[in-house]
Design a protein around this motif. Structure first.
Motif, PDB file in Angstrom:
ATOM      1  N   GLN A   3       9.662   8.175  13.050  1.00  0.00           N
ATOM      2  CA  GLN A   3      10.125   7.400  11.915  1.00  0.00           C
ATOM      3  C   GLN A   3       9.051   7.355  10.835  1.00  0.00           C
ATOM      4  O   GLN A   3       7.866   7.238  11.136  1.00  0.00           O
ATOM      5  CB  GLN A   3      10.470   5.976  12.339  1.00  0.00           C
ATOM      6  CG  GLN A   3      11.047   5.121  11.234  1.00  0.00           C
ATOM      7  CD  GLN A   3      11.444   3.738  11.713  1.00  0.00           C
ATOM      8  OE1 GLN A   3      11.023   3.286  12.771  1.00  0.00           O
ATOM      9  NE2 GLN A   3      12.268   3.053  10.932  1.00  0.00           N
ATOM     10  N   VAL A   5       7.958   5.289   7.355  1.00  0.00           N
ATOM     11  CA  VAL A   5       8.189   4.051   6.628  1.00  0.00           C
ATOM     12  C   VAL A   5       7.309   4.006   5.397  1.00  0.00           C
ATOM     13  O   VAL A   5       6.083   4.046   5.500  1.00  0.00           O
ATOM     14  CB  VAL A   5       7.921   2.820   7.510  1.00  0.00           C
ATOM     15  CG1 VAL A   5       8.163   1.543   6.707  1.00  0.00           C
ATOM     16  CG2 VAL A   5       8.816   2.841   8.738  1.00  0.00           C
ATOM     17  N   GLU A   6       7.943   3.921   4.216  1.00  0.00           N
ATOM     18  CA  GLU A   6       7.207   3.851   2.956  1.00  0.00           C
ATOM     19  C   GLU A   6       6.980   2.402   2.544  1.00  0.00           C
ATOM     20  O   GLU A   6       7.766   1.515   2.876  1.00  0.00           O
ATOM     21  CB  GLU A   6       7.968   4.565   1.827  1.00  0.00           C
ATOM     22  CG  GLU A   6       8.315   6.013   2.107  1.00  0.00           C
ATOM     23  CD  GLU A   6       9.769   6.183   2.476  1.00  0.00           C
ATOM     24  OE1 GLU A   6      10.329   7.254   2.186  1.00  0.00           O
ATOM     25  OE2 GLU A   6      10.362   5.239   3.059  1.00  0.00           O
ATOM     26  N   CYS A  22       2.871   5.902   3.320  1.00  0.00           N
ATOM     27  CA  CYS A  22       3.914   6.321   4.247  1.00  0.00           C
ATOM     28  C   CYS A  22       3.278   6.526   5.611  1.00  0.00           C
ATOM     29  O   CYS A  22       2.422   7.400   5.771  1.00  0.00           O
ATOM     30  CB  CYS A  22       4.582   7.609   3.772  1.00  0.00           C
ATOM     31  SG  CYS A  22       5.739   8.332   4.964  1.00  0.00           S
ATOM     32  N   TYR A  94      10.515   9.072  -1.919  1.00  0.00           N
ATOM     33  CA  TYR A  94      10.743   9.333  -0.509  1.00  0.00           C
ATOM     34  C   TYR A  94       9.581  10.091   0.112  1.00  0.00           C
ATOM     35  O   TYR A  94       9.084  11.056  -0.460  1.00  0.00           O
ATOM     36  CB  TYR A  94      12.011  10.167  -0.302  1.00  0.00           C
ATOM     37  CG  TYR A  94      13.287   9.488  -0.735  1.00  0.00           C
ATOM     38  CD1 TYR A  94      14.011   8.708   0.158  1.00  0.00           C
ATOM     39  CD2 TYR A  94      13.776   9.645  -2.028  1.00  0.00           C
ATOM     40  CE1 TYR A  94      15.189   8.093  -0.227  1.00  0.00           C
ATOM     41  CE2 TYR A  94      14.952   9.033  -2.427  1.00  0.00           C
ATOM     42  CZ  TYR A  94      15.657   8.264  -1.521  1.00  0.00           C
ATOM     43  OH  TYR A  94      16.828   7.662  -1.903  1.00  0.00           O
ATOM     44  N   ASN A  96       8.207  12.580   3.002  1.00  0.00           N
ATOM     45  CA  ASN A  96       8.699  13.684   3.819  1.00  0.00           C
ATOM     46  C   ASN A  96       7.557  14.232   4.663  1.00  0.00           C
ATOM     47  O   ASN A  96       6.423  14.315   4.201  1.00  0.00           O
ATOM     48  CB  ASN A  96       9.269  14.787   2.924  1.00  0.00           C
ATOM     49  CG  ASN A  96       9.554  16.073   3.682  1.00  0.00           C
ATOM     50  OD1 ASN A  96       8.732  16.985   3.708  1.00  0.00           O
ATOM     51  ND2 ASN A  96      10.731  16.152   4.291  1.00  0.00           N
ATOM     52  N   TYR A 111      11.283  15.210   8.513  1.00  0.00           N
ATOM     53  CA  TYR A 111      11.629  13.808   8.616  1.00  0.00           C
ATOM     54  C   TYR A 111      11.520  13.160   7.244  1.00  0.00           C
ATOM     55  O   TYR A 111      10.676  13.538   6.435  1.00  0.00           O
ATOM     56  CB  TYR A 111      10.712  13.081   9.606  1.00  0.00           C
ATOM     57  CG  TYR A 111      10.932  13.484  11.038  1.00  0.00           C
ATOM     58  CD1 TYR A 111      11.846  12.803  11.838  1.00  0.00           C
ATOM     59  CD2 TYR A 111      10.241  14.547  11.588  1.00  0.00           C
ATOM     60  CE1 TYR A 111      12.054  13.179  13.160  1.00  0.00           C
ATOM     61  CE2 TYR A 111      10.446  14.928  12.908  1.00  0.00           C
ATOM     62  CZ  TYR A 111      11.357  14.243  13.690  1.00  0.00           C
ATOM     63  OH  TYR A 111      11.565  14.616  14.995  1.00  0.00           O
ATOM     64  N   TRP A 112      12.379  12.180   7.009  1.00  0.00           N
ATOM     65  CA  TRP A 112      12.420  11.490   5.725  1.00  0.00           C
ATOM     66  C   TRP A 112      12.325   9.986   5.907  1.00  0.00           C
ATOM     67  O   TRP A 112      12.912   9.418   6.829  1.00  0.00           O
ATOM     68  CB  TRP A 112      13.726  11.800   4.987  1.00  0.00           C
ATOM     69  CG  TRP A 112      13.843  13.223   4.539  1.00  0.00           C
ATOM     70  CD1 TRP A 112      14.367  14.262   5.232  1.00  0.00           C
ATOM     71  CD2 TRP A 112      13.418  13.758   3.277  1.00  0.00           C
ATOM     72  NE1 TRP A 112      14.304  15.418   4.493  1.00  0.00           N
ATOM     73  CE2 TRP A 112      13.729  15.132   3.291  1.00  0.00           C
ATOM     74  CE3 TRP A 112      12.821  13.199   2.144  1.00  0.00           C
ATOM     75  CZ2 TRP A 112      13.450  15.971   2.206  1.00  0.00           C
ATOM     76  CZ3 TRP A 112      12.542  14.030   1.069  1.00  0.00           C
ATOM     77  CH2 TRP A 112      12.861  15.396   1.114  1.00  0.00           C
ATOM     78  N   GLY A 113      11.604   9.353   5.006  1.00  0.00           N
ATOM     79  CA  GLY A 113      11.600   7.913   4.953  1.00  0.00           C
ATOM     80  C   GLY A 113      12.839   7.423   4.227  1.00  0.00           C
ATOM     81  O   GLY A 113      13.595   8.213   3.652  1.00  0.00           O
ATOM     82  N   GLN A 114      13.061   6.124   4.226  1.00  0.00           N
ATOM     83  CA  GLN A 114      14.247   5.579   3.582  1.00  0.00           C
ATOM     84  C   GLN A 114      14.075   5.323   2.090  1.00  0.00           C
ATOM     85  O   GLN A 114      15.040   4.988   1.405  1.00  0.00           O
ATOM     86  CB  GLN A 114      14.695   4.297   4.284  1.00  0.00           C
ATOM     87  CG  GLN A 114      13.646   3.204   4.356  1.00  0.00           C
ATOM     88  CD  GLN A 114      14.108   2.046   5.228  1.00  0.00           C
ATOM     89  OE1 GLN A 114      15.296   1.767   5.340  1.00  0.00           O
ATOM     90  NE2 GLN A 114      13.167   1.366   5.852  1.00  0.00           N
ATOM     91  N   GLY A 115      12.880   5.482   1.589  1.00  0.00           N
ATOM     92  CA  GLY A 115      12.640   5.381   0.163  1.00  0.00           C
ATOM     93  C   GLY A 115      12.090   4.042  -0.279  1.00  0.00           C
ATOM     94  O   GLY A 115      12.378   3.010   0.314  1.00  0.00           O
ATOM     95  N   THR A 116      11.296   4.073  -1.333  1.00  0.00           N
ATOM     96  CA  THR A 116      10.775   2.855  -1.941  1.00  0.00           C
ATOM     97  C   THR A 116      10.941   2.957  -3.454  1.00  0.00           C
ATOM     98  O   THR A 116      10.646   3.989  -4.053  1.00  0.00           O
ATOM     99  CB  THR A 116       9.297   2.622  -1.547  1.00  0.00           C
ATOM    100  OG1 THR A 116       8.844   1.381  -2.086  1.00  0.00           O
ATOM    101  CG2 THR A 116       8.392   3.740  -2.047  1.00  0.00           C
TER     102      THR A 116
END
Length: 122
Positions: A3, A5-6, A22, A94, A96, A111-116
């Motif tokens: 996972q 997380v940003e 991140c 995001y 990555n 993998y990608w974070g959910q964005g900030t």
């Protein structure tokens, strides 16, 4: 699973600065490359900056000289230091990463974070 997380987004005035972080967590064997992307409403997601294991960094032309990407391998964390922010920088940012997990070592996945959200006002 891995996972990302940003954190660090927010609302700032033009000319101000923000630093995004991140952190990757989970069953990680190796992190090859890490990057920051951004996407504004109605726009395609674009690469902002990327960094490899050897700390080789690449930036999109619009942020060169203003943004700096770095990584701390011991902490599985990538940073994006953003200076002299402009309203045009407003977007969801995001994280990555290309990560090899411990379960299937031979394969690296994106993998990608959910964005900030980063909002720059004038």
């Amino acid at each position: 699973q891995v996972q990302l997380v940003e954190s660090g987004g927010g609302l700032v005035q033009a000319g101000g600065s923000l630093t995004l972080s991140c952190a990757a967590s989970g069953s990680i064997f190796d992190i090859k490359a890490m990057a920051w992307y951004r996407q504004a409403p109605g726009k395609q997601r674009e690469l902002v900056a990327a960094i490899g294991k050897g700390a080789n960094a690449n930036y999109t032309d619009s942020v060169k000289g203003r943004f700096t990407i770095s990584r701390d391998n011991a902490k599985n964390t990538v940073y994006l230091q953003m200076n002299t922010l402009k309203p045009e920088d407003t977007a969801v940012y995001y994280c990555n990463a290309q990560i090899v997990g411990r379960t299937i070592i031979a394969v690296a996945y994106d993998y990608w974070g959910q964005g900030t959200q980063v909002t720059v006002s004038s």
